[in-house]
Design a protein around this motif. Structure first.
Motif, mmCIF file in Angstrom:
data_model
loop_
_atom_site.group_PDB
_atom_site.id
_atom_site.type_symbol
_atom_site.label_atom_id
_atom_site.label_comp_id
_atom_site.label_asym_id
_atom_site.label_seq_id
_atom_site.Cartn_x
_atom_site.Cartn_y
_atom_site.Cartn_z
ATOM 1 N N ILE A 244 1.746 16.676 28.112
ATOM 2 C CA ILE A 244 0.147 15.968 28.605
ATOM 3 C C ILE A 244 -0.496 16.296 29.497
ATOM 4 N N HIS A 245 -1.515 16.810 29.333
ATOM 5 C CA HIS A 245 -2.665 17.434 30.638
ATOM 6 C C HIS A 245 -3.342 16.182 31.116
ATOM 7 N N VAL A 246 -3.309 15.882 32.442
ATOM 8 C CA VAL A 246 -3.747 14.724 33.212
ATOM 9 C C VAL A 246 -4.934 15.461 33.898
ATOM 10 N N GLY A 247 -4.818 16.305 34.525
ATOM 11 C CA GLY A 247 -5.926 17.113 35.453
ATOM 12 C C GLY A 247 -6.205 16.268 36.570
ATOM 13 N N PRO A 248 -7.221 16.634 37.535
ATOM 14 C CA PRO A 248 -7.466 16.191 38.694
ATOM 15 C C PRO A 248 -8.592 15.025 38.467
ATOM 16 N N PRO A 249 -8.770 14.050 39.370
ATOM 17 C CA PRO A 249 -9.438 12.597 39.335
ATOM 18 C C PRO A 249 -11.046 13.185 39.188
ATOM 19 N N ARG A 250 -11.567 12.576 38.045
ATOM 20 C CA ARG A 250 -12.916 12.800 37.798
ATOM 21 C C ARG A 250 -13.250 11.566 36.878
ATOM 22 N N ASP B 109 -22.587 9.073 34.785
ATOM 23 C CA ASP B 109 -21.227 8.897 34.799
ATOM 24 C C ASP B 109 -20.248 8.312 35.901
ATOM 25 N N ARG B 110 -21.097 8.229 37.089
ATOM 26 C CA ARG B 110 -20.687 7.967 38.326
ATOM 27 C C ARG B 110 -19.330 8.803 38.946
ATOM 28 N N GLN B 111 -19.669 10.334 38.524
ATOM 29 C CA GLN B 111 -18.907 11.165 39.097
ATOM 30 C C GLN B 111 -18.360 11.107 40.596
ATOM 31 N N ASP B 112 -19.452 10.737 41.286
ATOM 32 C CA ASP B 112 -19.328 10.353 42.879
ATOM 33 C C ASP B 112 -18.271 9.718 43.258
ATOM 34 N N GLU B 113 -18.069 8.701 42.337
ATOM 35 C CA GLU B 113 -16.823 7.607 42.530
ATOM 36 C C GLU B 113 -15.487 8.100 42.402
ATOM 37 N N LEU C 241 -16.440 5.687 28.994
ATOM 38 C CA LEU C 241 -17.200 6.990 29.288
ATOM 39 C C LEU C 241 -16.214 7.778 28.361
ATOM 40 N N THR C 242 -14.724 7.753 28.569
ATOM 41 C CA THR C 242 -14.055 8.777 27.537
ATOM 42 C C THR C 242 -14.070 8.404 26.431
ATOM 43 N N SER C 243 -13.908 7.261 26.055
ATOM 44 C CA SER C 243 -14.013 6.585 24.563
ATOM 45 C C SER C 243 -15.058 7.421 24.023
ATOM 46 N N ARG C 244 -16.587 7.172 24.733
ATOM 47 C CA ARG C 244 -17.618 7.702 24.196
ATOM 48 C C ARG C 244 -17.513 9.097 23.811
ATOM 49 N N LEU C 245 -17.013 9.834 24.904
ATOM 50 C CA LEU C 245 -16.786 11.343 24.689
ATOM 51 C C LEU C 245 -15.989 11.778 23.667
ATOM 52 N N VAL C 246 -14.878 10.861 23.408
ATOM 53 C CA VAL C 246 -13.951 11.470 22.309
ATOM 54 C C VAL C 246 -14.806 11.245 20.835
ATOM 55 N N ARG C 247 -15.391 10.091 20.757
ATOM 56 C CA ARG C 247 -16.213 9.763 19.644
ATOM 57 C C ARG C 247 -17.102 11.046 19.443
ATOM 58 N N ASP C 248 -17.963 11.383 20.443
ATOM 59 C CA ASP C 248 -18.900 12.526 20.534
ATOM 60 C C ASP C 248 -18.387 13.770 20.134
ATOM 61 N N GLY D 207 -15.086 11.552 42.909
ATOM 62 C CA GLY D 207 -14.750 12.564 43.918
ATOM 63 C C GLY D 207 -14.499 13.900 43.426
ATOM 64 N N GLY D 208 -15.304 14.092 42.203
ATOM 65 C CA GLY D 208 -15.213 15.641 41.685
ATOM 66 C C GLY D 208 -16.015 16.608 42.806
ATOM 67 N N HIS D 209 -15.722 17.807 42.855
ATOM 68 C CA HIS D 209 -16.295 18.807 44.026
ATOM 69 C C HIS D 209 -17.712 18.920 43.726
ATOM 70 N N LEU D 210 -18.307 18.716 42.551
ATOM 71 C CA LEU D 210 -19.742 18.979 42.672
ATOM 72 C C LEU D 210 -20.486 17.660 42.417
ATOM 73 N N ALA D 211 -19.606 16.505 42.509
ATOM 74 C CA ALA D 211 -20.482 15.197 42.236
ATOM 75 C C ALA D 211 -21.447 14.644 43.277
ATOM 76 N N ALA D 212 -21.180 15.239 44.419
ATOM 77 C CA ALA D 212 -22.439 14.495 45.582
ATOM 78 C C ALA D 212 -23.588 15.625 45.451
ATOM 79 N N VAL D 213 -24.365 14.971 44.488
ATOM 80 C CA VAL D 213 -25.573 15.693 44.125
ATOM 81 C C VAL D 213 -26.399 15.979 45.342
ATOM 82 N N ASP D 214 -26.524 14.832 46.250
ATOM 83 C CA ASP D 214 -27.373 14.798 47.372
ATOM 84 C C ASP D 214 -27.161 15.913 48.270
ATOM 85 N N ASP D 215 -25.816 16.367 48.488
ATOM 86 C CA ASP D 215 -25.435 17.281 49.307
ATOM 87 C C ASP D 215 -25.728 18.751 49.020
#
Length: 420
Positions: free
Chosen positions: A138-144, A385-389, A171-178, A391-399
């Motif tokens: 199982i691949h888990v990956g970084p928090p996002r 998607d509230r990526q800023d919550e 969100l992830t359930s929607r993406l799996v269906r998509d 902590g993704g490295h590109l999530a802080a769009v105002d920065d």
């Protein structure tokens, strides 16, 4: 417990409704005696309690991959399959880990365990779906925000037969269906130089959407795509549903993008995105489909063919070139967001001015407008998607994103030949 160990135990409740318990080494697991150690330092053989152990790698506090502790071949294959190997350091680390698992040493070095009790598990559902016995890594990956488990399905002999995805929240359930819908759509598509995984099964597991797709033949024989191959992918994906060239002001895409910004409500970034969109010139643009997340993690190639997966963001009627810009942005920021974005402002523009793209209808004077639209689209996605919550490295769009967008807006007006 930290946030990652909490995520790990929550994930265990989804994949194994019998639940999971974190422990160390051969600590007693729920419902049974750990028994005697197996050969080569492996975990003890499972008894009638059916308690199984999994190894979070590199640790329970930083889980990126979860592999079975008692199956060294599946564990080694899982580590190799989920490794990035895009740098010399990553290649060395992957080689050391796969050797450690294949030799049976890894369980002695990695002390954290996820013990899973008896009961019906995700493995049972996957075995029934494929009508064969499977072992999972199982691949888990970084928090996002869109983090979800990706399961590599292996035969007991270690041959990859598919990948599965399970939604873990709205969100992830929607993406799996998509992605299920996307793979259905792509099954009949003509992509001359691109291989797309086949949809093998769709269903539900533990009340959540489940997707199983075939494993593409990627690995040591494939590499990141060349520039020419990348652009060929971009153009062939766009051709899935090409639209006639039209003015941005009259396009359905612009109207939908403004609706997405309106849906952000009182987010403080929304007014700046709306103003940036309204300032863009009414240039004429070619439109088509885009993958939505074409990055080094979702594409591999040989000299003759590209393999593309993770189609959960597939969308139609977007400005031509978005996939090229997305790939290039993710490449540029690997060494740091701010210097990477500065570099992308130049390299992204050069990609869109490539003869392959201009031959498909891209006008050089429209390039800054397309780049600005891409950033607005990406910002709307991240904020929705509230990526800023997460902590993704590109999530802080105002920065980084909004300042880059301001400069692109000025370039767009100037290069379109319109008054500022």
């Amino acid at each position: 417990m930290n946030g990652e160990t909490t995520y790990l135990t929550d994930l265990a409740e989804i994949l194994w409704p019998c639940g999971g318990l974190l422990g160390r080494g051969a600590d007693a697991a729920p419902g049974g005696d750990p028994g005697r150690p197996g050969p080569d330092g492996e975990e003890p053989e499972e008894s009638g309690s059916a308690v199984r152990a999994y190894l979070p790698v590199p640790s329970a506090h930083n889980p990126r991959v979860i592999v079975p502790a008692t199956d060294r071949y599946a564990a080694a294959r899982g580590i190799a399959a989920f490794a990035q190997r895009h740098s010399f350091r990553e290649k060395v680390r992957t080689a050391l880990l796969t050797t450690a698992f294949a030799s049976g040493i890894a369980p002695l070095l990695l002390r954290d365990r996820l013990h899973v009790g008896s009961g019906r598990t995700i493995e049972h559902a996957l075995a029934a779906a494929l009508d064969r016995e499977v072992v999972v890594a199982i691949h888990v990956g970084p928090p996002r925000a869109n983090r979800k488990p990706v399961l590599l399905l292996l035969t007991p002999a270690g041959r990859a037969v598919g990948y599965a995805k399970v939604g873990v929240n709205d969100l992830t359930s929607r993406l799996v269906r998509d992605e299920i819908r996307a793979l259905r759509r792509l099954a009949d598509a003509r992509l001359p130089d691109i291989t797309v995984p086949r949809l093998l099964h769709q269903g539900e597991w533990n009340g959540r959407p489940l997707l199983v797709q075939e494993a593409l033949p990627v690995g040591a024989q494939t590499e990141r795509p060349t520039r020419r191959q990348l652009l060929r992918c971009v153009l062939q994906i766009a051709a899935l549903e090409r639209r006639p060239e039209q003015s941005l002001a009259d396009s359905g895409y612009r109207a939908r993008l403004e609706q997405r910004i309106d849906a952000l409500g009182d987010r403080p970034e929304a007014p700046r995105l709306r103003a940036a969109l309204r300032r863009l010139p009414a240039v004429r643009l070619p439109f088509g489909a885009w993958h939505g997340d074409l990055t080094r993690w979702n594409v591999a190639g040989t000299p003759r063919r590209a393999f593309v997966w993770d189609w959960e963001r597939l969308a139609f009627d977007a400005p031509l070139g978005f996939d090229a810009l997305h790939y290039e942005l993710n490449e540029c920021v690997q060494g740091g967001v701010h210097p990477g974005v500065h570099r992308w402002l130049d390299t992204g523009a050069r990609l869109l001015c490539d003869p392959m793209v201009t031959a498909a209808g891209m006008r050089p004077q429209a390039v800054p407008t397309v780049m600005a639209l891409y950033l607005i689209d990406l910002a709307a996605r991240y904020l929705q998607d509230r990526q800023d919550e997460a902590g993704g490295h590109l999530a802080a769009v105002d920065d980084w994103l909004l300042p880059a967008l301001d400069g692109l807006g000025e370039r767009a007006t100037a290069e379109a030949g319109l008054p500022g």
